[in-house]
Design a protein around this motif. Sequence first.
Motif, PDB file in Angstrom:
ATOM      1  N   GLY A 264      12.339  24.351  17.001  1.00  0.00           N
ATOM      2  CA  GLY A 264      11.227  24.694  17.871  1.00  0.00           C
ATOM      3  C   GLY A 264       9.957  23.908  17.647  1.00  0.00           C
ATOM      4  O   GLY A 264       8.914  24.229  18.232  1.00  0.00           O
ATOM      5  N   SER A 265       9.990  22.854  16.834  1.00  0.00           N
ATOM      6  CA  SER A 265       8.792  22.041  16.629  1.00  0.00           C
ATOM      7  C   SER A 265       8.383  21.385  17.946  1.00  0.00           C
ATOM      8  O   SER A 265       9.222  20.810  18.639  1.00  0.00           O
ATOM      9  CB  SER A 265       9.057  20.948  15.584  1.00  0.00           C
ATOM     10  N   PRO A 266       7.105  21.440  18.301  1.00  0.00           N
ATOM     11  CA  PRO A 266       6.659  20.800  19.545  1.00  0.00           C
ATOM     12  C   PRO A 266       6.630  19.275  19.448  1.00  0.00           C
ATOM     13  O   PRO A 266       6.593  18.596  20.471  1.00  0.00           O
ATOM     14  CB  PRO A 266       5.250  21.374  19.743  1.00  0.00           C
ATOM     15  N   THR A 267       6.640  18.742  18.230  1.00  0.00           N
ATOM     16  CA  THR A 267       6.592  17.282  18.037  1.00  0.00           C
ATOM     17  C   THR A 267       7.641  16.874  16.995  1.00  0.00           C
ATOM     18  O   THR A 267       7.289  16.367  15.928  1.00  0.00           O
ATOM     19  CB  THR A 267       5.192  16.851  17.573  1.00  0.00           C
ATOM     20  N   PRO A 268       8.917  17.065  17.293  1.00  0.00           N
ATOM     21  CA  PRO A 268       9.951  16.835  16.272  1.00  0.00           C
ATOM     22  C   PRO A 268      10.044  15.396  15.784  1.00  0.00           C
ATOM     23  O   PRO A 268      10.202  15.166  14.580  1.00  0.00           O
ATOM     24  CB  PRO A 268      11.232  17.273  16.980  1.00  0.00           C
ATOM     25  N   ARG A 269       9.965  14.421  16.677  1.00  0.00           N
ATOM     26  CA  ARG A 269      10.079  13.029  16.258  1.00  0.00           C
ATOM     27  C   ARG A 269       8.892  12.622  15.390  1.00  0.00           C
ATOM     28  O   ARG A 269       9.061  11.998  14.335  1.00  0.00           O
ATOM     29  CB  ARG A 269      10.162  12.118  17.487  1.00  0.00           C
ATOM     30  N   LEU A 270       7.691  12.985  15.832  1.00  0.00           N
ATOM     31  CA  LEU A 270       6.500  12.645  15.052  1.00  0.00           C
ATOM     32  C   LEU A 270       6.547  13.318  13.685  1.00  0.00           C
ATOM     33  O   LEU A 270       6.237  12.687  12.665  1.00  0.00           O
ATOM     34  CB  LEU A 270       5.243  13.069  15.804  1.00  0.00           C
ATOM     35  N   ASP A 271       6.931  14.582  13.656  1.00  0.00           N
ATOM     36  CA  ASP A 271       7.020  15.295  12.372  1.00  0.00           C
ATOM     37  C   ASP A 271       7.973  14.576  11.426  1.00  0.00           C
ATOM     38  O   ASP A 271       7.669  14.381  10.241  1.00  0.00           O
ATOM     39  CB  ASP A 271       7.503  16.727  12.586  1.00  0.00           C
ATOM     40  N   ALA A 272       9.138  14.197  11.942  1.00  0.00           N
ATOM     41  CA  ALA A 272      10.139  13.530  11.110  1.00  0.00           C
ATOM     42  C   ALA A 272       9.622  12.191  10.591  1.00  0.00           C
ATOM     43  O   ALA A 272       9.823  11.843   9.424  1.00  0.00           O
ATOM     44  CB  ALA A 272      11.427  13.335  11.904  1.00  0.00           C
ATOM     45  N   GLU A 273       8.938  11.450  11.440  1.00  0.00           N
ATOM     46  CA  GLU A 273       8.398  10.151  11.028  1.00  0.00           C
ATOM     47  C   GLU A 273       7.347  10.312   9.937  1.00  0.00           C
ATOM     48  O   GLU A 273       7.353   9.577   8.939  1.00  0.00           O
ATOM     49  CB  GLU A 273       7.807   9.420  12.231  1.00  0.00           C
ATOM     50  N   VAL A 274       6.444  11.254  10.140  1.00  0.00           N
ATOM     51  CA  VAL A 274       5.365  11.461   9.164  1.00  0.00           C
ATOM     52  C   VAL A 274       5.942  11.884   7.815  1.00  0.00           C
ATOM     53  O   VAL A 274       5.520  11.390   6.761  1.00  0.00           O
ATOM     54  CB  VAL A 274       4.356  12.506   9.687  1.00  0.00           C
ATOM     55  N   LEU A 275       6.906  12.777   7.831  1.00  0.00           N
ATOM     56  CA  LEU A 275       7.498  13.243   6.578  1.00  0.00           C
ATOM     57  C   LEU A 275       8.276  12.136   5.884  1.00  0.00           C
ATOM     58  O   LEU A 275       8.213  11.998   4.652  1.00  0.00           O
ATOM     59  CB  LEU A 275       8.413  14.441   6.843  1.00  0.00           C
ATOM     60  N   LEU A 276       8.996  11.325   6.652  1.00  0.00           N
ATOM     61  CA  LEU A 276       9.755  10.228   6.043  1.00  0.00           C
ATOM     62  C   LEU A 276       8.813   9.173   5.471  1.00  0.00           C
ATOM     63  O   LEU A 276       9.041   8.660   4.371  1.00  0.00           O
ATOM     64  CB  LEU A 276      10.696   9.617   7.078  1.00  0.00           C
ATOM     65  N   CYS A 277       7.745   8.862   6.190  1.00  0.00           N
ATOM     66  CA  CYS A 277       6.747   7.918   5.672  1.00  0.00           C
ATOM     67  C   CYS A 277       6.129   8.447   4.378  1.00  0.00           C
ATOM     68  O   CYS A 277       5.909   7.685   3.425  1.00  0.00           O
ATOM     69  CB  CYS A 277       5.657   7.682   6.710  1.00  0.00           C
ATOM     70  N   HIS A 278       5.851   9.731   4.352  1.00  0.00           N
ATOM     71  CA  HIS A 278       5.248  10.345   3.160  1.00  0.00           C
ATOM     72  C   HIS A 278       6.159  10.205   1.948  1.00  0.00           C
ATOM     73  O   HIS A 278       5.700   9.828   0.863  1.00  0.00           O
ATOM     74  CB  HIS A 278       4.957  11.810   3.445  1.00  0.00           C
TER      75      HIS A 278
ATOM     76  N   MET B 227      27.801   2.891   8.161  1.00  0.00           N
ATOM     77  CA  MET B 227      26.730   2.801   7.172  1.00  0.00           C
ATOM     78  C   MET B 227      25.495   3.557   7.681  1.00  0.00           C
ATOM     79  O   MET B 227      24.984   3.276   8.760  1.00  0.00           O
ATOM     80  CB  MET B 227      26.354   1.328   6.914  1.00  0.00           C
ATOM     81  N   LEU B 228      25.062   4.536   6.901  1.00  0.00           N
ATOM     82  CA  LEU B 228      23.896   5.331   7.270  1.00  0.00           C
ATOM     83  C   LEU B 228      22.626   4.505   7.130  1.00  0.00           C
ATOM     84  O   LEU B 228      22.414   3.851   6.115  1.00  0.00           O
ATOM     85  CB  LEU B 228      23.808   6.568   6.382  1.00  0.00           C
ATOM     86  N   THR B 229      21.779   4.521   8.156  1.00  0.00           N
ATOM     87  CA  THR B 229      20.506   3.798   8.128  1.00  0.00           C
ATOM     88  C   THR B 229      19.344   4.779   8.223  1.00  0.00           C
ATOM     89  O   THR B 229      19.536   5.977   8.511  1.00  0.00           O
ATOM     90  CB  THR B 229      20.415   2.809   9.302  1.00  0.00           C
ATOM     91  N   LEU B 230      18.153   4.258   7.998  1.00  0.00           N
ATOM     92  CA  LEU B 230      16.969   5.106   8.152  1.00  0.00           C
ATOM     93  C   LEU B 230      16.836   5.592   9.596  1.00  0.00           C
ATOM     94  O   LEU B 230      16.309   6.690   9.838  1.00  0.00           O
ATOM     95  CB  LEU B 230      15.722   4.329   7.727  1.00  0.00           C
ATOM     96  N   ARG B 231      17.289   4.801  10.556  1.00  0.00           N
ATOM     97  CA  ARG B 231      17.264   5.248  11.953  1.00  0.00           C
ATOM     98  C   ARG B 231      18.144   6.485  12.131  1.00  0.00           C
ATOM     99  O   ARG B 231      17.770   7.434  12.826  1.00  0.00           O
ATOM    100  CB  ARG B 231      17.737   4.131  12.870  1.00  0.00           C
ATOM    101  N   ASP B 232      19.293   6.495  11.472  1.00  0.00           N
ATOM    102  CA  ASP B 232      20.177   7.652  11.539  1.00  0.00           C
ATOM    103  C   ASP B 232      19.524   8.876  10.889  1.00  0.00           C
ATOM    104  O   ASP B 232      19.607   9.997  11.405  1.00  0.00           O
ATOM    105  CB  ASP B 232      21.505   7.342  10.839  1.00  0.00           C
ATOM    106  N   VAL B 233      18.898   8.662   9.734  1.00  0.00           N
ATOM    107  CA  VAL B 233      18.208   9.755   9.045  1.00  0.00           C
ATOM    108  C   VAL B 233      17.138  10.345   9.949  1.00  0.00           C
ATOM    109  O   VAL B 233      17.013  11.575  10.086  1.00  0.00           O
ATOM    110  CB  VAL B 233      17.580   9.247   7.731  1.00  0.00           C
ATOM    111  N   LEU B 234      16.354   9.475  10.575  1.00  0.00           N
ATOM    112  CA  LEU B 234      15.273   9.923  11.443  1.00  0.00           C
ATOM    113  C   LEU B 234      15.829  10.676  12.645  1.00  0.00           C
ATOM    114  O   LEU B 234      15.282  11.713  13.053  1.00  0.00           O
ATOM    115  CB  LEU B 234      14.454   8.712  11.900  1.00  0.00           C
ATOM    116  N   ARG B 235      16.924  10.203  13.203  1.00  0.00           N
ATOM    117  CA  ARG B 235      17.528  10.861  14.356  1.00  0.00           C
ATOM    118  C   ARG B 235      18.022  12.264  13.996  1.00  0.00           C
ATOM    119  O   ARG B 235      17.796  13.219  14.735  1.00  0.00           O
ATOM    120  CB  ARG B 235      18.684  10.005  14.884  1.00  0.00           C
ATOM    121  N   ARG B 236      18.665  12.381  12.848  1.00  0.00           N
ATOM    122  CA  ARG B 236      19.180  13.682  12.432  1.00  0.00           C
ATOM    123  C   ARG B 236      18.051  14.661  12.140  1.00  0.00           C
ATOM    124  O   ARG B 236      18.108  15.836  12.515  1.00  0.00           O
ATOM    125  CB  ARG B 236      20.067  13.518  11.196  1.00  0.00           C
ATOM    126  N   ALA B 237      17.012  14.190  11.470  1.00  0.00           N
ATOM    127  CA  ALA B 237      15.872  15.061  11.167  1.00  0.00           C
ATOM    128  C   ALA B 237      15.171  15.497  12.442  1.00  0.00           C
ATOM    129  O   ALA B 237      14.766  16.666  12.578  1.00  0.00           O
ATOM    130  CB  ALA B 237      14.901  14.342  10.244  1.00  0.00           C
TER     131      ALA B 237
END
Length: 283
Positions: free
Chosen positions: A19-33, A1-11
């Motif tokens: 090459g993003s210098p802040t990949p995890r933060l970028d993914a979190e901000v975009l998902l929150c948005h 079962m796909l979870t939001l944690r999986d989505v965040l990990r893949r993004a």
Amino acid sequence: MLTLRDVLRRATERLRQSGSPTPRLDAEVLLCHVLGIDRAELYRRLPEQPPGTLERFWELVARRERGEPVAYLTGHREFYGLDFLVTPETLIPRPETEFLVTWAAERLRARHDEPRCVDVGTGCGAIIVSLAVTLGKQHPAVLVGSDRSLAALQVARVNRERLAPGRVHLVCGDLLSWCRGPLDLVVANLPYLRPDQWHPGLAWEPAEALFAPDEGFGWYARLLPQVATLLRSGGGCIVEIDPAQAERALSTARSLFPHGKIAIRRDLAGLSRYLTIELPDPT
């Protein structure tokens, strides 16, 4: 079962590979948005399944992979603890610029009259609106943001109405050519990069908000003489510069303000980032 944690990990992995210098933060901000939630709520919901396919989220991830700034993807940027709207017509506010607000607020708080302050090249209004919020509604300062770009002023107007309604005047004009003075405080974060300082991370921001002629000092070479004619005794000025311009900024200011207290201040990275000018009070 796909979870939001999986989505965040893949993004995050996609953005890391791009090459993003802040990949995890970028993914979190975009998902929150996309989900319309804050990061605390996102963490709480990580074990849950995503609501639908999140097509909009993956579209934004793809755009971020191509280098588009997160601030333009979401339309928001935090500055001085406030949420500012930004568009591709405005420069994205940087953390180092927050010191201009702190320095200006300290000087204005020490005044007991109705000091006049102008933020030249206000862009999205980050500096002058933050200053208005910091000083509070009861402070008597007259606060003005000016810019030659009508598109930028439209964004500043929205931010003013959202964050400091009735506290900031906006003017369309070239530097201080429109101003009769006298002024008590001038703040400015004008374009100061040389064309050879371009890098891919700047590709999405308006060139006119980044680059200046004359080795990057061209706008300040015009502004500082205007400040010299408008700044009254006891007034002050702070501008953000490129560290390589420190010596030229000092010599220019000393020639224009021979009796002023002129200094170069460093940012948190230890770089010569700010020129400050303080005129003596009348005797």
